[in-house]
Design a protein around this motif. Structure first.
Motif, PDB file in Angstrom:
ATOM      1  N   ASP A 151      -8.831  -0.934  24.499  1.00 38.51           N
ATOM      2  CA  ASP A 151      -7.631  -0.339  25.094  1.00 38.51           C
ATOM      3  C   ASP A 151      -6.555  -0.230  24.012  1.00 38.51           C
ATOM      4  O   ASP A 151      -5.741  -1.146  23.817  1.00 38.51           O
ATOM      5  CB  ASP A 151      -7.149  -1.211  26.265  1.00 38.51           C
ATOM      6  CG  ASP A 151      -6.056  -0.523  27.061  1.00 38.51           C
ATOM      7  OD1 ASP A 151      -5.858  -0.878  28.241  1.00 38.51           O
ATOM      8  OD2 ASP A 151      -5.382   0.368  26.506  1.00 38.51           O
ATOM      9  N   ASN A 176     -10.152  -2.190  19.274  1.00 36.69           N
ATOM     10  CA  ASN A 176      -9.583  -1.096  20.067  1.00 36.69           C
ATOM     11  C   ASN A 176      -9.471   0.148  19.194  1.00 36.69           C
ATOM     12  O   ASN A 176      -8.779   0.134  18.183  1.00 36.69           O
ATOM     13  CB  ASN A 176      -8.183  -1.486  20.564  1.00 36.69           C
ATOM     14  CG  ASN A 176      -8.194  -2.797  21.321  1.00 36.69           C
ATOM     15  OD1 ASN A 176      -8.571  -2.862  22.482  1.00 36.69           O
ATOM     16  ND2 ASN A 176      -7.803  -3.877  20.649  1.00 36.69           N
ATOM     17  N   SER A 183     -13.466   6.556  22.633  1.00 40.20           N
ATOM     18  CA  SER A 183     -12.594   5.383  22.666  1.00 40.20           C
ATOM     19  C   SER A 183     -13.332   4.134  23.078  1.00 40.20           C
ATOM     20  O   SER A 183     -14.323   4.171  23.808  1.00 40.20           O
ATOM     21  CB  SER A 183     -11.387   5.612  23.575  1.00 40.20           C
ATOM     22  OG  SER A 183     -11.799   5.646  24.912  1.00 40.20           O
ATOM     23  N   GLU A 190      -5.960   4.354  15.903  1.00 45.50           N
ATOM     24  CA  GLU A 190      -5.934   5.614  16.644  1.00 45.50           C
ATOM     25  C   GLU A 190      -5.957   6.757  15.648  1.00 45.50           C
ATOM     26  O   GLU A 190      -5.220   6.749  14.678  1.00 45.50           O
ATOM     27  CB  GLU A 190      -4.666   5.696  17.488  1.00 45.50           C
ATOM     28  CG  GLU A 190      -4.615   6.921  18.392  1.00 45.50           C
ATOM     29  CD  GLU A 190      -3.395   6.892  19.301  1.00 45.50           C
ATOM     30  OE1 GLU A 190      -3.581   7.033  20.523  1.00 45.50           O
ATOM     31  OE2 GLU A 190      -2.277   6.712  18.778  1.00 45.50           O
ATOM     32  N   GLU A 233     -13.510  13.327  22.249  1.00 46.40           N
ATOM     33  CA  GLU A 233     -12.671  12.151  22.473  1.00 46.40           C
ATOM     34  C   GLU A 233     -13.558  10.930  22.553  1.00 46.40           C
ATOM     35  O   GLU A 233     -14.504  10.891  23.335  1.00 46.40           O
ATOM     36  CB  GLU A 233     -11.874  12.307  23.775  1.00 46.40           C
ATOM     37  CG  GLU A 233     -10.854  13.426  23.686  1.00 46.40           C
ATOM     38  CD  GLU A 233     -10.187  13.737  25.026  1.00 46.40           C
ATOM     39  OE1 GLU A 233      -9.599  14.829  25.127  1.00 46.40           O
ATOM     40  OE2 GLU A 233     -10.248  12.901  25.951  1.00 46.40           O
ATOM     41  N   ARG A 243      -9.401   4.588  19.241  1.00 47.03           N
ATOM     42  CA  ARG A 243      -9.470   5.875  19.932  1.00 47.03           C
ATOM     43  C   ARG A 243      -9.456   6.975  18.876  1.00 47.03           C
ATOM     44  O   ARG A 243      -8.638   6.936  17.943  1.00 47.03           O
ATOM     45  CB  ARG A 243      -8.294   6.055  20.888  1.00 47.03           C
ATOM     46  CG  ARG A 243      -8.348   7.434  21.599  1.00 47.03           C
ATOM     47  CD  ARG A 243      -7.477   7.494  22.834  1.00 47.03           C
ATOM     48  NE  ARG A 243      -6.073   7.310  22.521  1.00 47.03           N
ATOM     49  CZ  ARG A 243      -5.256   6.552  23.238  1.00 47.03           C
ATOM     50  NH1 ARG A 243      -5.700   5.914  24.314  1.00 47.03           N
ATOM     51  NH2 ARG A 243      -4.000   6.445  22.888  1.00 47.03           N
ATOM     52  N   THR A 285      -9.581  11.220  18.710  1.00 43.49           N
ATOM     53  CA  THR A 285      -9.621  12.475  19.471  1.00 43.49           C
ATOM     54  C   THR A 285      -9.372  13.640  18.540  1.00 43.49           C
ATOM     55  O   THR A 285      -8.701  13.495  17.516  1.00 43.49           O
ATOM     56  CB  THR A 285      -8.540  12.501  20.559  1.00 43.49           C
ATOM     57  OG1 THR A 285      -7.256  12.407  19.925  1.00 43.49           O
ATOM     58  CG2 THR A 285      -8.694  11.357  21.544  1.00 43.49           C
TER      59      THR A 285
END
Lengths: 771, 158, 275
Positions: A177, A349, A174, A316, A172, A351, A353
């Motif tokens: 936010d 931003n 990141s 993301e 993960e 992320r 995973t």
């Protein structure tokens, strides 16, 4: 550092020198593993598991041993409990106690002839207790799923993998936010993508030849991408001290990741130990498909958001990876894919995973691109989609968002040289106007950009000046055909200001070569090249020391002259290398040997920037960049797509050998094109359905397009003469560029690879029906 | 004891006799009995082309040819073209162009290419690409191979 | 363990095959030796047809054309005899595998093996070919319709050999063969053989079922109406309705069913000169 001695380059670096070993290859004299034989050699055949998941209850080798010509048999009972694995040590030399995929080697036989070995191998009787099989990552994660590796918790792991149940690893990453950031986006796109497994199809199948000497020491030749990884893996799995095994390389018939980690070397050594005689094992093409490794199928959920001006705000990425039966390089592929999932863009931003899940299928592993082609396929389509919806031209969309000089990469790696924009400019300028569609052939143009690292882990070089002033270079880096021997010789020659034919390159040998992690991760030119430049500079230092004494002048007044001379600047006084080397050997100082070793040690993770859990690479590398534009032709009758023309620019820092860089661009394009259009390994339940070149097709000369290869040089300060890697940057963007091109001809996105005629025809029919 | 027989062959202009299993392919005999390793075993199914050799002046898949059926035919391998000017021209062009990477496909490519140039010295790039479609290369993307063949073709004195 | 035998005439060959049930006839080797190498067949002998006179070559007599079973794809592709409505046969031969395999593979071997995706099968069906078979009882001729029975099943009895393909004289007509394959030289995912002779159309679809698909009724209905796109559409759809394809690595049965009407329509339009 690259050029701190102010050596103007040009005697070797920058020349498209033909590769040093080409002549032996065009005359048929190059010796590959299957061309080798040793006195008294036996031939091996392998018995594979018929089940995807089963306990091994017993063996009966008596009938096999009694068969004509058979000298010995090994099973799981003959190999120790040692486990090997690049990230998680989960694999034995031969299946022990359990089998975990159809075809997994269960036993191996050695006989006087190959025919006898193949005839006898099926006489080995193995009793199994079948277990329920896991055939997908989702099945592997389900409650009460059958467990592949019951002792997973106890396996040695080189990083915080988070392994549990059938979850091999998780990662993960990141920054910023992401959850808050969607609210700031004027446009958000979210899609799911699926890619199918690709087979390497190196034209040379895997093979190994092992021999035991009178002292019981093992000599092992094999088709490999690292004699050192071979040594480590074999010794780990057979519980041998590493000093008891010497690993060497013949010529290698390509390896795109399939020969980096072990294939049949451990079982071949086990047979040699058992029989006391040399044993050669060469895989059939079918076995090469079934028991080595393949590119990971990916399931990707990606979400990207931008403001009204097309400026990227959030990304993301969530991936689910099928590991296959053993971890191999998979944790690395997961971590790397996530690290690269944002693409070469400024996205505040992010992320990423992912989960990697064991299944009862062939292990998936390293394959040129290492997860990057798959996430780039997803990400570049979303970039284009956002551009389309906002009415921004694709190239302009990249310009507004690409990483610039001084920017770092997601999670933390620093980027020193960045030629990305120049790559983009170059393909835009070179491509001209697209040709018009005609009749049933609709043309589309697509763009994709990408980045890739070169670096990773440890390497060394030894440069020795022979008594006559010529040079021997030893790095231990396996040349798999890409030309690393030649490139490293060029770096060495340039540093010493001699023509490249004064440098001989030693064949990798764990007995004499300094350590080199491997020919992988696009790293040899950059990482090993740095070691070569360093070692050659040490030789220069030693030469200058001697010359200063011999000429009785200050060392600062000395310079190298082309052709192998050390001279007093501004005068005709000089010494040929031979004279200096002679003094060193016979009179003073000792033989001139330079060595340099290094480990890439720039940290991947900057904790001030990002959160990282389960990151498998504490240190990674420097960055190369690329941009590719393709023109595709989609047949409206059949849906079949082909690439008509392509422009591909890669920033390699400095092209040590421009021709070899071009060939990386071209070869990487075609291999990426195969992945994009029709290559897919297909499982029929637990069994690989197409382990044959009749059924698994790779591009031929007749369907490879006109490729314009463009070299961009944005010198990497830490690279040898500014160079960085080319091997994978040449492939990453290809499936994405092709998908983006198809997306201009057919509505919607390309959600699955390969973009078969069938998948494209569905979209054509949908849009015909909608019309 | 396996079923072996004497097979008489003409290889690179020389009469050779081998004692080999009766179901040997020509590729088996070339590599295992005659020490001629230029022809490679990439798939053993006739698809990859690495085993291509000349039989009676025509390129064939040696992996799909029964050695026992070759007795009244002339077999020529890459090793037999050591002093052949056309082959030498092709070899030099391949060395210089970048068409050789790992080299495993190279012998088959050269045999096929030489035959093409001999039959059609004015072959255009498209024709070269089509003619070579049975020689798989995974390394080069074919660009520099086609370039080398085109160059060698131009050098043929018509 | 297999021995190679090289009989000098066809009678010796078929007698040997009759006496040795585990023996197999060997023509070009393109399929048979590949299967042997893969361990898929074990033959006591390979009976090579290479030395038998009269099996190689294309000849013409009052009855029509005779293509000997040992004629290589390369020679069929280049034959000046295959014009007009037989041109599709040359086109099909020229798309088999690649240049080198075409030097080796033979029509007799391909038709004998009868892989449902094989390129010859739809063109020979479309051309109303006859298959000449030689067995222990001597020669016989069978229409291609009767020769192809089911998936890999033909009218060949054990020990029989395909010795020739017989065709009518070529007509002044147009014909084509189109093959959809993943890469050049791959087996067909779907293929269409088409001949237009005045007002009459003949079409056979290959690789979409156990045998090529051809419909005399559909052809009769289309006769005289080949300028009408609607009639072509009905014709093409009717062939798809007769198809029974399977899923395989080259494509799903669903894809093949979609392809048939599209490829048939395109083939007819190309011959008509329309687009």
């Amino acid at each position: 550092m690259s050029n701190d001695m102010n050596i103007p380059d040009g005697i070797a670096v920058g020349l498209s020198t033909p590769k040093l070993e080409n002549r032996e290859k065009v005359t048929g004299r190059a010796e590959y593993i299957d061309d080798m034989s040793r006195p008294g050699m036996l031939y091996a055949a392998i018995l594979g598991s018929p089940y995807p998941h089963a306990r091994i209850l017993s063996y009966d080798v008596s009938a096999a041993l009694a068969a004509p010509g058979v000298v010995g048999v090994v099973t799981g009972e003959d190999v120790p409990d040692g486990r090997m694995g690049a990230f998680i040590k989960d694999e034995h030399a031969l299946a022990k106690d359990k089998v975990r995929y159809v075809g997994e080697p269960v036993a191996a036989i050695a006989a006087e002839t190959l025919a006898e070995a193949r005839a006898a191998v099926n006489l080995i009787e193995v009793e199994y207790e079948e277990l329920p099989a896991v055939l997908s990552p989702e099945e592997g994660l389900a409650k009460n799923a059958p467990i592949l590796h019951e002792e997973l918790e106890s396996y040695i792991k080189v990083f915080d993998a988070g392994s549990t149940g059938n979850l091999c690893s998780r990662t993960e990453l990141s920054e910023g936010d992401v959850d808050k950031a969607w609210a700031d986006c004027a446009i958000v796109v979210e899609d799911e993508f699926v890619t199918e497994p690709q087979a390497h199809v190196s034209i040379e199948p895997c093979g190994a030849l092992a021999e035991i000497d009178a002292q019981g020491r093992v000599t092992l030749w094999s088709a490999n991408q690292s004699v050192f990884r071979v040594q480590a893996n074999v010794c780990e799995s057979l519980a041998l001290p590493m000093s008891r095994l010497r690993s060497l390389t013949p010529r290698v018939g390509a390896g795109f990741g399939n020969k980096m980690e072990p294939h049949i070397q451990p079982l071949t050594v086990a047979l040699a130990i058992k029989t006391g005689r040399p044993v050669k094992c060469i895989l059939t093409r079918e076995e090469d498909f079934e028991i080595v490794r393949a590119r990971h199928p990916f399931k990707i959920r990606m979400k990207t958001g931008a403001d009204a001006n097309g400026k990227l705000i959030a990304r993301e990425c969530e991936v689910l990876l099928d590991c296959g039966a053993f971890a191999d390089d998979s944790p690395g592929v997961l971590g790397y894919a996530l690290l690269m999932s944002g693409g070469p863009y400024r996205i505040p931003n992010q992320r990423a995973t992912g989960k990697l899940v064991y299944t009862n299928k062939l292990r998936f592993g390293a394959y040129r691109g290492f997860g990057n082609p798959q996430v780039t396929f997803a990400g570049e389509q979303q970039i284009d989609e956002i551009a389309r919806r906002l009415g921004i031209e694709p190239i302009e969309m990249r310009r507004r968002n690409l990483l610039k000089q001084g920017d770092g990469w997601f999670v933390g790696p620093k980027i020193a040289s960045n030629g990305l924009e120049r790559c983009l400019d170059a393909v835009a300028a070179a491509s001209g106007n697209p040709k018009a569609s005609q009749d049933r052939i609709k043309r589309g143009r697509g763009l994709a950009i990408t980045a890739h690292i070169s670096g990773l882990l440890g390497t060394g070089a030894i440069v020795r000046m022979l008594e006559d002033g010529t040079i021997s270079l030893n790095t231990g880096a396996t040349d798999i055909g890409q030309g690393s021997d030649t490139v490293l010789a060029q770096i060495c020659a340039e540093t010493l200001k001699v023509p490249v034919d004064m440098v001989s390159v030693a064949s990798p040998d764990t007995d004499g070569s300094p350590y080199n992690w491997g020919t992988t991760a696009s790293r040899v030119t950059y990482t090993t090249g740095r070691a070569v430049a360093g070692a050659a500079r040490e030789v220069v230092n030693q030469l200058f020391q001697h010359a200063a004494e011999m000429l009785e002048v200050p060392i600062e007044d000395l310079e190298l002259r082309e052709g192998g001379r050390v001279a007093l600047r501004g005068s005709n006084e000089d010494l040929p290398f031979a004279a200096i080397s002679g003094r060193a050997h016979w009179a003073k100082g000792g033989p001139i040997v330079g060595s340099h070793t290094l480990v890439f040690d720039e940290p991947t993770h900057d904790p001030k920037r990002a959160i990282a859990l389960g990151l498998p690479f504490p240190q990674i590398g420097v960055f190369s960049f690329g941009a590719t534009l393709v023109d595709v032709e989609v047949d409206q009758v059949t849906g079949q797509t082909r690439v008509a023309e392509a422009w591909s620019a890669i920033d390699v820092g400095r092209a040590i050998n421009p021709r070899l860089v071009d060939v990386q661009t071209e070869g990487g394009f075609v291999q990426g094109m195969g992945f994009a259009l029709y290559e897919a390994m297909v499982w029929d339940g637990a069994r690989l359905a197409n382990p044959s070149l009749l059924d698994y097709k790779i591009p031929t000369s007749a369907d490879s397009p006109h490729i314009h290869s463009i070299i961009i040089e944005d010198p990497e300060p830490t690279g040898p003469f500014g160079a960085k890697g080319a091997g994978e940057i040449s492939l990453n963007a290809i499936p994405a560029a092709i998908a983006n091109a198809v997306n201009t001809v057919c509505p919607g996105l390309s959600h699955a690879l390969p973009l078969t005629g069938e998948r494209v025809l569905e979209r054509i029919e949908e849009s015909d029906n909608a019309a | 004891m396996s079923d072996k027989q004497v097979i008489s062959l003409s290889i690179n202009g020389v009469a050779r006799e081998v004692f080999a299993p009766s179901d040997s392919t020509l590729l088996d005999v070339l590599r295992d009995d005659l020490g001629l390793h230029a022809a490679k075993r990439g798939c053993n199914q006739g698809v990859c082309g690495a085993c291509t050799v000349m039989v009676d002046g025509v390129p064939m898949r040696s992996c799909l040819t029964m050695a026992g059926a070759c007795e009244d035919h002339e077999v020529k391998t890459l090793e037999g073209y050591i002093q052949d000017p056309l082959m030498n021209s092709l070899q030099e062009a391949m060395i210089a162009s970048g068409g050789v990477q790992c080299g495993f496909c190279t012998s088959g490519v050269l045999i096929t290419a030489r035959n093409l140039i001999e039959e059609k010295p004015d072959a255009a790039a498209e024709e070269i690409r089509t003619a070579l479609s049975g020689n798989l290369c995974r390394c080069t993307g074919y660009v520099r191979i086609v370039e080398a063949i085109a160059k060698a073709a131009k050098e043929v004195v018509v | 363990m297999s021995f190679v035998v090289l009989p000098k005439n066809i009678e010796d060959a078929v007698r040997f095959l009759a006496d040795n049930p585990e023996a197999r006839p060997l023509s070009g080797g393109a399929s048979l030796v590949a299967m042997k190498n893969a361990g898929l067949i074990e033959a006591s002998h390979f009976v090579s047809l290479a030395r038998i006179e009269g099996l190689n070559g294309i000849s013409v007599d009052e009855g029509g054309l005779r293509i000997g079973g040992m004629t290589r794809h390369r020679d069929i592709a280049a034959s000046a005899h295959l014009t007009g409505d037989l041109a599709m046969i040359a086109q099909a031969a020229g798309q088999i595998a690649n240049r080198v395999v075409r030097n080796m593979g033979t029509i007799g071997g391909a038709v004998g093996n009868a892989d449902p995706a094989a390129d010859y099968l739809p063109v020979l069906t479309c051309a109303d070919a006859d298959v000449e078979i030689y067995g222990a009882d001597g020669p016989r001729r069978v229409s291609i319709e009767d020769y192809l029975i089911d998936w890999y099943e033909t009218a060949l009895e054990p020990g029989e050999i395909v010795t020739a393909i017989h065709l009518p004289h070529p007509k002044e007509a147009r014909s084509n063969y189109h093959k959809l394959a993943r890469t050049p030289g791959d087996y067909a995912t779907a293929s269409v053989a088409c001949a237009i002779d005045g007002a009459r159309v003949r079409v056979a679809v290959g690789a979409c079922g156990p045998k090529p698909i051809r419909s005399a009724e559909a052809e009769a209905a289309l006769e005289g109406q080949i300028a009408d796109p609607a009639a072509i559409r009905i014709f093409a759809d009717s062939l798809a309705a007769l198809a029974d394809p399977i899923d395989d690595v080259r494509g799903s049965s669903d894809y093949r069913l979609r392809l048939i009407p599209r490829m048939v329509t395109a083939a007819i339009n190309e011959l008509r000169g329309a687009h």
